[in-house]
Design a protein around this motif. Structure first.
Motif, PDB file in Angstrom:
ATOM      1  N   THR A 113       0.864  -1.180   0.000  1.00 54.59           N
ATOM      2  CA  THR A 113       0.000   0.000   0.000  1.00 54.59           C
ATOM      3  C   THR A 113       0.899   1.228   0.000  1.00 54.59           C
ATOM      4  OG1 THR A 113      -0.155  -0.049   2.420  1.00 54.59           O
ATOM      5  CG2 THR A 113      -1.903  -1.141   1.184  1.00 54.59           C
ATOM      6  N   ALA A 114       0.514   2.223  -0.766  1.00 58.18           N
ATOM      7  CA  ALA A 114       1.372   3.395  -0.943  1.00 58.18           C
ATOM      8  C   ALA A 114       0.571   4.665  -0.822  1.00 58.18           C
ATOM      9  CB  ALA A 114       2.062   3.334  -2.307  1.00 58.18           C
ATOM     10  N   THR A 115       1.255   5.735  -0.489  1.00 61.36           N
ATOM     11  CA  THR A 115       0.639   7.051  -0.431  1.00 61.36           C
ATOM     12  C   THR A 115       1.622   8.068  -0.982  1.00 61.36           C
ATOM     13  OG1 THR A 115      -0.445   8.679   0.995  1.00 61.36           O
ATOM     14  CG2 THR A 115       1.440   7.545   1.914  1.00 61.36           C
ATOM     15  N   GLY A 116       1.123   9.080  -1.641  1.00 61.15           N
ATOM     16  CA  GLY A 116       1.971  10.168  -2.117  1.00 61.15           C
ATOM     17  C   GLY A 116       2.400  10.064  -3.562  1.00 61.15           C
ATOM     18  N   LEU A 178       6.622   6.372 -13.162  1.00 64.25           N
ATOM     19  CA  LEU A 178       7.129   7.654 -13.641  1.00 64.25           C
ATOM     20  C   LEU A 178       6.363   8.167 -14.851  1.00 64.25           C
ATOM     21  CD1 LEU A 178      10.965   7.071 -13.181  1.00 64.25           C
ATOM     22  CD2 LEU A 178       9.403   8.373 -11.714  1.00 64.25           C
ATOM     23  N   GLU A 179       5.610   7.305 -15.507  1.00 65.01           N
ATOM     24  CA  GLU A 179       4.766   7.797 -16.592  1.00 65.01           C
ATOM     25  C   GLU A 179       3.610   8.625 -16.031  1.00 65.01           C
ATOM     26  OE1 GLU A 179       3.441   4.698 -19.114  1.00 65.01           O
ATOM     27  OE2 GLU A 179       5.435   4.235 -19.909  1.00 65.01           O
ATOM     28  N   ALA A 180       3.120   8.208 -14.860  1.00 62.14           N
ATOM     29  CA  ALA A 180       2.017   8.937 -14.237  1.00 62.14           C
ATOM     30  C   ALA A 180       2.507  10.154 -13.471  1.00 62.14           C
ATOM     31  CB  ALA A 180       1.232   8.016 -13.309  1.00 62.14           C
ATOM     32  N   GLN A 181       3.702  10.056 -12.893  1.00 67.04           N
ATOM     33  CA  GLN A 181       4.235  11.152 -12.080  1.00 67.04           C
ATOM     34  C   GLN A 181       5.749  11.227 -12.311  1.00 67.04           C
ATOM     35  OE1 GLN A 181       2.226  11.275  -8.376  1.00 67.04           O
ATOM     36  NE2 GLN A 181       3.681  12.645  -7.382  1.00 67.04           N
ATOM     37  N   PRO A 182       6.183  11.885 -13.396  1.00 69.77           N
ATOM     38  CA  PRO A 182       7.575  11.799 -13.861  1.00 69.77           C
ATOM     39  C   PRO A 182       8.635  12.288 -12.880  1.00 69.77           C
ATOM     40  CG  PRO A 182       6.139  12.714 -15.565  1.00 69.77           C
ATOM     41  CD  PRO A 182       5.345  12.670 -14.311  1.00 69.77           C
ATOM     42  N   VAL A 183       8.320  13.227 -12.010  1.00 65.02           N
ATOM     43  CA  VAL A 183       9.353  13.808 -11.149  1.00 65.02           C
ATOM     44  C   VAL A 183       9.288  13.267  -9.719  1.00 65.02           C
ATOM     45  CG1 VAL A 183       9.477  15.906 -12.521  1.00 65.02           C
ATOM     46  CG2 VAL A 183       7.903  15.805 -10.580  1.00 65.02           C
ATOM     47  N   ALA A 184       8.450  12.280  -9.473  1.00 68.21           N
ATOM     48  CA  ALA A 184       8.282  11.779  -8.109  1.00 68.21           C
ATOM     49  C   ALA A 184       9.468  10.910  -7.692  1.00 68.21           C
ATOM     50  CB  ALA A 184       6.980  10.983  -7.990  1.00 68.21           C
ATOM     51  N   VAL A 185       9.776  10.939  -6.403  1.00 71.62           N
ATOM     52  CA  VAL A 185      10.767  10.052  -5.797  1.00 71.62           C
ATOM     53  C   VAL A 185      10.203   9.591  -4.456  1.00 71.62           C
ATOM     54  CG1 VAL A 185      12.760  11.170  -6.896  1.00 71.62           C
ATOM     55  CG2 VAL A 185      11.969  11.965  -4.646  1.00 71.62           C
ATOM     56  N   PRO A 210      11.381   7.198   5.677  1.00 72.24           N
ATOM     57  CA  PRO A 210      11.436   7.918   4.406  1.00 72.24           C
ATOM     58  C   PRO A 210      12.804   7.768   3.737  1.00 72.24           C
ATOM     59  CG  PRO A 210      10.489   9.295   6.125  1.00 72.24           C
ATOM     60  CD  PRO A 210      11.045   8.083   6.803  1.00 72.24           C
ATOM     61  N   PHE A 211      12.811   7.633   2.425  1.00 72.04           N
ATOM     62  CA  PHE A 211      14.050   7.612   1.663  1.00 72.04           C
ATOM     63  C   PHE A 211      14.495   9.048   1.403  1.00 72.04           C
ATOM     64  CE2 PHE A 211      11.981   3.598   0.885  1.00 72.04           C
ATOM     65  CZ  PHE A 211      13.024   2.677   0.928  1.00 72.04           C
ATOM     66  N   SER A 212      15.801   9.241   1.171  1.00 70.73           N
ATOM     67  CA  SER A 212      16.304  10.611   1.118  1.00 70.73           C
ATOM     68  C   SER A 212      17.315  10.859   0.009  1.00 70.73           C
ATOM     69  CB  SER A 212      16.957  10.971   2.465  1.00 70.73           C
ATOM     70  OG  SER A 212      18.023  10.068   2.761  1.00 70.73           O
ATOM     71  N   SER A 213      17.503   9.895  -0.905  1.00 69.29           N
ATOM     72  CA  SER A 213      18.535  10.057  -1.934  1.00 69.29           C
ATOM     73  C   SER A 213      17.975   9.998  -3.350  1.00 69.29           C
ATOM     74  CB  SER A 213      19.614   8.981  -1.753  1.00 69.29           C
ATOM     75  OG  SER A 213      20.235   9.082  -0.488  1.00 69.29           O
ATOM     76  N   GLY A 214      16.724  10.363  -3.508  1.00 70.57           N
ATOM     77  CA  GLY A 214      16.141  10.382  -4.839  1.00 70.57           C
ATOM     78  C   GLY A 214      15.799   9.019  -5.389  1.00 70.57           C
ATOM     79  N   ARG A 233      12.224 -11.471   4.780  1.00 69.30           N
ATOM     80  CA  ARG A 233      13.152 -10.442   5.246  1.00 69.30           C
ATOM     81  C   ARG A 233      12.611  -9.065   4.872  1.00 69.30           C
ATOM     82  NH1 ARG A 233      17.503 -11.714   2.469  1.00 69.30           N
ATOM     83  NH2 ARG A 233      18.576 -12.866   4.109  1.00 69.30           N
ATOM     84  N   ALA A 234      12.627  -8.133   5.825  1.00 73.25           N
ATOM     85  CA  ALA A 234      12.278  -6.737   5.566  1.00 73.25           C
ATOM     86  C   ALA A 234      13.518  -6.037   5.026  1.00 73.25           C
ATOM     87  CB  ALA A 234      11.785  -6.066   6.849  1.00 73.25           C
ATOM     88  N   VAL A 235      13.490  -5.604   3.769  1.00 75.28           N
ATOM     89  CA  VAL A 235      14.697  -5.072   3.129  1.00 75.28           C
ATOM     90  C   VAL A 235      14.692  -3.544   3.112  1.00 75.28           C
ATOM     91  CG1 VAL A 235      16.127  -5.084   1.050  1.00 75.28           C
ATOM     92  CG2 VAL A 235      14.889  -7.154   1.720  1.00 75.28           C
ATOM     93  N   GLY A 236      13.795  -2.923   2.324  1.00 76.59           N
ATOM     94  CA  GLY A 236      13.741  -1.467   2.271  1.00 76.59           C
ATOM     95  C   GLY A 236      14.956  -0.825   1.636  1.00 76.59           C
ATOM     96  N   GLN A 237      15.558  -1.477   0.627  1.00 73.73           N
ATOM     97  CA  GLN A 237      16.721  -0.925  -0.067  1.00 73.73           C
ATOM     98  C   GLN A 237      16.280  -0.145  -1.288  1.00 73.73           C
ATOM     99  OE1 GLN A 237      19.709  -3.797  -1.293  1.00 73.73           O
ATOM    100  NE2 GLN A 237      20.420  -2.465  -2.948  1.00 73.73           N
ATOM    101  N   GLY A 238      16.792   1.069  -1.453  1.00 73.13           N
ATOM    102  CA  GLY A 238      16.384   1.914  -2.552  1.00 73.13           C
ATOM    103  C   GLY A 238      17.434   2.029  -3.638  1.00 73.13           C
ATOM    104  N   TYR A 239      16.970   2.375  -4.844  1.00 71.94           N
ATOM    105  CA  TYR A 239      17.837   2.600  -5.997  1.00 71.94           C
ATOM    106  C   TYR A 239      17.574   3.993  -6.549  1.00 71.94           C
ATOM    107  CZ  TYR A 239      19.343  -2.285  -6.514  1.00 71.94           C
ATOM    108  OH  TYR A 239      19.905  -3.527  -6.307  1.00 71.94           O
ATOM    109  N   ASP A 240      18.618   4.832  -6.572  1.00 74.23           N
ATOM    110  CA  ASP A 240      18.463   6.124  -7.216  1.00 74.23           C
ATOM    111  C   ASP A 240      18.807   6.039  -8.694  1.00 74.23           C
ATOM    112  OD1 ASP A 240      21.200   5.852  -7.107  1.00 74.23           O
ATOM    113  OD2 ASP A 240      21.561   7.640  -5.885  1.00 74.23           O
TER     114      ASP A 240
END
Length: 256
Positions: A113-116, A178-185, A210-214, A233-240
């Motif tokens: 589930t996501a918000t924003g 990103l097609e729906a919201q191109p500048v979102a991170v 919250p993630f902080s590196s785009g 496993r709870a990972v939560g690893q992001g890719y900029d």
């Protein structure tokens, strides 16, 4: 000094840090999370369409994650999102980032589930070397099922008893559309949480800070083999670097 918008943002972050400490002091004094009225939520600026009504649960949720306590309320969601995960009658276990737990070898659902920001959910089947066997091991809306793993909307379903032996990890991926919201991170405004459910009664949830590196792509959770069974496993690893960076790591070929 030459960038008023950044100056304002830094001031807001500093104010939020100070007020968050006051929130925790109130929580310790009361023996429970304070209400918006007890805290004086009007003291803060709420950059959500619903202002305080929508922003207050986000603040409480993030502080609960940072202090590893149970969130007092569910995350807000848009009318088009499914209801957020909550701790129901004490049966849903909240996982901290990096932790793992045993799950049964049976059909397992991972619901995001996501918000924003609008998101896409996919799954990647990985071998022991952390790579896919072929591009078919990427399960997404254009290839919705593979070897016991299927994707539909914001849910990944894995029948762990049907997954081939050479697949040792199923990575659940959340990426911004990103097609729906191109500048979102992914940041303090664009958030997600994952719920893991099994028919045997296992109910787990995970929401990273919250993630902080785009970052626009994140590995939410992994289901992986452990001795003769499975773990989550709870990972939560992001890719900029976006989906291209994740695909390179997993050995997936992306058409240019």
């Amino acid at each position: 000094m030459n960038n008023p918008e950044e100056t304002q943002r830094q001031w807001q972050l500093s104010r939020l840090a100070t007020e968050s400490l006051r929130y925790l002091q109130l929580q310790e004094a009361l023996g429970r999370p304070p209400t918006a009225k007890e805290f004086g939520a009007q003291r803060l600026t709420w950059p959500w369409p619903g202002e305080e009504t929508e922003g207050w649960p986000v603040l409480q949720h993030v502080l609960a994650m940072l202090t590893r306590t149970s969130p007092p309320s569910a995350m807000p969601h848009s009318p088009t999102d499914p209801p957020p995960l909550t701790e129901e009658n004490g049966t849903r276990r909240l996982l901290a980032k990096g932790t793992n737990t045993v799950v049964h070898t049976e059909p397992t659902t991972v619901r995001i589930t996501a918000t924003g920001a609008p998101v896409d959910v996919s799954a990647v089947l990985l071998t022991r070397n952390g790579k896919v066997r072929s591009d078919h091991d990427l399960v997404f809306y254009n290839h919705p099922s593979q070897d016991g793993v299927s994707v539909g909307g914001g849910t990944v379903t894995a029948d762990l008893g049907l997954v081939p032996d050479d697949v040792v990890t199923i990575a659940v991926i959340v990426s911004i559309d990103l097609e729906a919201q191109p500048v979102a991170v992914f940041d303090q405004y664009a958030l997600w949480q994952a719920g893991i459910t099994q028919a045997s009664g296992a109910q787990l949830s995970f929401a990273p800070g919250p993630f902080s590196s785009g970052e626009t792509v994140t590995i939410a959770v992994e289901l992986y083999r452990h001795t003769t069974g499975w773990k989550a496993r709870a990972v939560g690893q992001g890719y900029d670097t976006g989906l291209a960076g994740l695909a390179t790591d997993y050995g997936i070929t992306i058409d240019t």
